[in-house]
Scaffold this motif. Structure first.
Motif, PDB file in Angstrom:
ATOM      1  N   SER A 266      20.274  47.838  31.427  1.00 18.29           N
ATOM      2  CA  SER A 266      19.864  49.482  31.003  1.00 18.29           C
ATOM      3  C   SER A 266      20.948  50.252  31.176  1.00 18.29           C
ATOM      4  O   SER A 266      21.756  51.206  30.212  1.00 18.29           O
ATOM      5  N   ALA A 267      21.272  49.996  32.035  1.00  9.97           N
ATOM      6  CA  ALA A 267      21.860  51.097  33.192  1.00  9.97           C
ATOM      7  C   ALA A 267      23.457  50.669  32.931  1.00  9.97           C
ATOM      8  O   ALA A 267      24.232  52.024  32.071  1.00  9.97           O
ATOM      9  N   MET A 268      23.697  49.671  32.613  1.00 10.17           N
ATOM     10  CA  MET A 268      25.541  48.839  32.254  1.00 10.17           C
ATOM     11  C   MET A 268      25.679  49.579  30.900  1.00 10.17           C
ATOM     12  O   MET A 268      26.681  50.565  29.955  1.00 10.17           O
ATOM     13  N   ALA A 269      24.265  50.157  29.671  1.00  9.33           N
ATOM     14  CA  ALA A 269      24.422  50.054  28.353  1.00  9.33           C
ATOM     15  C   ALA A 269      24.609  51.732  28.661  1.00  9.33           C
ATOM     16  O   ALA A 269      25.354  52.423  27.196  1.00  9.33           O
ATOM     17  N   TYR A 270      23.486  52.820  28.886  1.00 13.78           N
ATOM     18  CA  TYR A 270      23.712  53.733  29.189  1.00 13.78           C
ATOM     19  C   TYR A 270      24.888  54.249  29.844  1.00 13.78           C
ATOM     20  O   TYR A 270      25.611  55.493  29.213  1.00 13.78           O
TER      21      TYR A 270
ATOM     22  N   ARG B 163      28.800  59.412  38.221  1.00 14.16           N
ATOM     23  CA  ARG B 163      28.863  60.085  40.079  1.00 14.16           C
ATOM     24  C   ARG B 163      28.379  59.042  40.639  1.00 14.16           C
ATOM     25  O   ARG B 163      26.973  58.172  40.442  1.00 14.16           O
ATOM     26  N   MET B 164      29.223  58.519  41.900  1.00 11.25           N
ATOM     27  CA  MET B 164      28.542  57.711  42.400  1.00 11.25           C
ATOM     28  C   MET B 164      27.610  57.688  43.342  1.00 11.25           C
ATOM     29  O   MET B 164      26.163  56.307  43.290  1.00 11.25           O
ATOM     30  N   THR B 165      26.858  59.159  43.391  1.00 11.71           N
ATOM     31  CA  THR B 165      25.577  58.851  43.929  1.00 11.71           C
ATOM     32  C   THR B 165      24.370  58.888  42.567  1.00 11.71           C
ATOM     33  O   THR B 165      23.225  57.585  42.913  1.00 11.71           O
ATOM     34  N   THR B 166      24.624  59.020  41.781  1.00 11.94           N
ATOM     35  CA  THR B 166      23.755  58.615  40.268  1.00 11.94           C
ATOM     36  C   THR B 166      23.541  56.880  40.318  1.00 11.94           C
ATOM     37  O   THR B 166      22.556  56.050  39.855  1.00 11.94           O
ATOM     38  N   VAL B 167      24.810  56.540  40.319  1.00 16.20           N
ATOM     39  CA  VAL B 167      25.459  54.813  40.261  1.00 16.20           C
ATOM     40  C   VAL B 167      24.218  53.792  41.990  1.00 16.20           C
ATOM     41  O   VAL B 167      23.542  53.338  41.673  1.00 16.20           O
ATOM     42  N   LYS B 168      24.110  54.140  43.127  1.00 18.57           N
ATOM     43  CA  LYS B 168      23.464  54.504  44.139  1.00 18.57           C
ATOM     44  C   LYS B 168      21.961  54.158  43.883  1.00 18.57           C
ATOM     45  O   LYS B 168      21.213  53.363  43.734  1.00 18.57           O
ATOM     46  N   VAL B 169      21.875  55.770  43.333  1.00 15.35           N
ATOM     47  CA  VAL B 169      19.387  55.691  42.881  1.00 15.35           C
ATOM     48  C   VAL B 169      19.773  54.613  41.807  1.00 15.35           C
ATOM     49  O   VAL B 169      18.518  54.072  41.551  1.00 15.35           O
ATOM     50  N   THR B 170      20.850  54.478  40.498  1.00 13.69           N
ATOM     51  CA  THR B 170      20.605  53.550  39.486  1.00 13.69           C
ATOM     52  C   THR B 170      19.926  52.549  39.837  1.00 13.69           C
ATOM     53  O   THR B 170      18.939  51.621  39.514  1.00 13.69           O
ATOM     54  N   LEU B 171      20.794  51.798  41.283  1.00  7.79           N
ATOM     55  CA  LEU B 171      20.423  50.056  41.593  1.00  7.79           C
ATOM     56  C   LEU B 171      19.925  50.342  42.442  1.00  7.79           C
ATOM     57  O   LEU B 171      19.216  49.260  42.541  1.00  7.79           O
ATOM     58  N   ILE B 172      19.077  51.135  43.058  1.00  7.86           N
ATOM     59  CA  ILE B 172      17.765  50.944  43.884  1.00  7.86           C
ATOM     60  C   ILE B 172      16.438  51.211  43.038  1.00  7.86           C
ATOM     61  O   ILE B 172      15.637  49.803  43.445  1.00  7.86           O
ATOM     62  N   LEU B 173      16.600  52.220  42.272  1.00 14.42           N
ATOM     63  CA  LEU B 173      15.664  51.972  41.512  1.00 14.42           C
ATOM     64  C   LEU B 173      15.448  50.838  40.145  1.00 14.42           C
ATOM     65  O   LEU B 173      13.926  49.967  40.383  1.00 14.42           O
ATOM     66  N   ALA B 174      16.601  49.812  40.335  1.00 10.05           N
ATOM     67  CA  ALA B 174      17.028  48.807  39.357  1.00 10.05           C
ATOM     68  C   ALA B 174      15.430  47.522  39.859  1.00 10.05           C
ATOM     69  O   ALA B 174      15.052  47.033  39.471  1.00 10.05           O
ATOM     70  N   TRP B 175      16.225  47.579  41.333  1.00  7.34           N
ATOM     71  CA  TRP B 175      15.255  46.761  42.317  1.00  7.34           C
ATOM     72  C   TRP B 175      14.310  46.662  42.852  1.00  7.34           C
ATOM     73  O   TRP B 175      13.025  46.206  43.058  1.00  7.34           O
ATOM     74  N   ILE B 176      14.169  48.185  43.256  1.00  4.97           N
ATOM     75  CA  ILE B 176      11.862  48.414  43.304  1.00  4.97           C
ATOM     76  C   ILE B 176      11.996  48.701  42.481  1.00  4.97           C
ATOM     77  O   ILE B 176      10.369  48.028  42.399  1.00  4.97           O
ATOM     78  N   LEU B 177      11.937  49.023  41.700  1.00  3.42           N
ATOM     79  CA  LEU B 177      10.300  49.612  40.490  1.00  3.42           C
ATOM     80  C   LEU B 177      10.133  48.174  40.122  1.00  3.42           C
ATOM     81  O   LEU B 177       8.679  48.284  39.745  1.00  3.42           O
TER      82      LEU B 177
END
Length: 311
Positions: A117-121, A138-152
């Motif tokens: 989903s993140a890649m599609a966006y 931004r890189m901050t957005t990417v990092k937060v997205t990666l963390i959420l993708a594994w945690i949620l």
């Protein structure tokens, strides 16, 4: 096992999905060990290339690296135990370990959908809003997205794991070669709560991301169709590999649902083949697609192979 009334306090679960494992144990071991090594190496090489080349330090490639790393972690949750079972007289696993394996299995499966989903966006912003891309991705957005993708997914699946840990089971045979959501069928009690929670989780970490991805790529297709050849070419080069991975993963996830819903109607060999599709095909498919279809990754991969030949 201790018996109390009609209920059994089962300590170990027998994994009964193997086909003639005693006859072909060494052949199975060699084949699956080779596949596991190929999964580790092929995915790790692409991740390594993305890490060492600054030209690949962009959100799109970072998400690809995360997806391939996810494949390694997903496979590691299955293969070591599977390889041990091939060489063991009995294919068994303790109930707590079974729950943990199922938790890890679906947690990384859910992460796969969120990463896609993140890649599609990312592709949507890059193609449809190119001027806003540096601000949004931004890189901050990417990092937060990666963390959420594994945690949620892990946080949501934790509830199901806790519920399964509290139920009493009165069956000790699982029709599979690893633990998945079929473990709830071993219960001798009411599993309505687990089933309802399972449907909610399926909606959150699979169906909703899938709808988001379809909507995103539909928008990309519409905008690309009305744009210049350069935009169409960029969309094709970067979106087609993602779509192929998404379609492949979605089909295999459907296999997982089907085999657990109609397990009594499936021959044992057919069920085994469907199971192997999930753990063999997809983790090998991803690095092949991204290694060959993504121009920048393919370029660095060719250089790496050429250097190895020279050495």
């Amino acid at each position: 096992m201790d018996q109390t009334g009609n209920e059994l306090n089962v300590t170990y679960i027998t994994l009964a999905g193997h086909v003639e494992v005693h006859k072909y144990r060494y052949l199975y071991f060699v084949i699956m060990f080779t596949v596991y090594i190929l999964i580790i190496c092929s995915n790790s090489i692409i991740v390594y290339l993305i890490c060492i080349h600054k030209s690949l330090h962009e959100p799109m490639y970072i998400f690809i690296a995360a997806l391939l790393l996810n494949s390694i972690l997903f496979s590691t949750a299955i293969y070591p135990k599977l390889l041990i079972d091939f060489l063991s007289e009995k294919q068994i696993i303790s109930y707590p370990a079974c729950l943990f394996q199922g938790f890890i299995y679906y947690s990384f499966g859910g992460s796969e959908f969120l990463l896609l989903s993140a890649m599609a966006y990312d592709r949507y912003v890059s193609i449809c809003k190119p001027l806003q891309y540096p601000t949004i991705m931004r890189m901050t957005t990417v990092k937060v997205t990666l963390i959420l993708a594994w945690i949620l997914p892990a946080c949501q699946l934790l509830g199901t794991a806790i519920l399964n840990a509290t139920i009493k089971i009165c069956k000790s045979v699982l029709n599979g070669i690893y633990c998945d959501n079929a473990v709830s069928k071993l219960s001798c009690g009411n599993t309505t709560a687990q089933n309802v929670l399972g449907v909610v989780i399926l909606l959150n970490i699979a169906l909703l991301p899938m709808l988001f991805i379809v909507f995103t790529y539909a928008r990309i297709l519409i905008i690309s169709y009305n744009s210049s050849k350069d935009v169409k070419k960029k969309a094709a080069q970067t979106c087609v590999p993602h779509l192929l991975v998404l379609i492949n993963f979605s089909i295999l996830c459907t296999f997982d649902v089907v085999k657990n819903r109609v397990e009594s109607d499936l021959p044992k060999t057919v069920r085994l083949i469907m199971t192997l599709q999930l753990i063999v095909y997809h983790p090998l498919f991803n690095p092949i697609i991204y290694g060959l279809a993504m121009k920048e990754i393919s370029k660095h991969l060719k250089v790496l192979i050429y250097q190895d030949k020279l050495n």
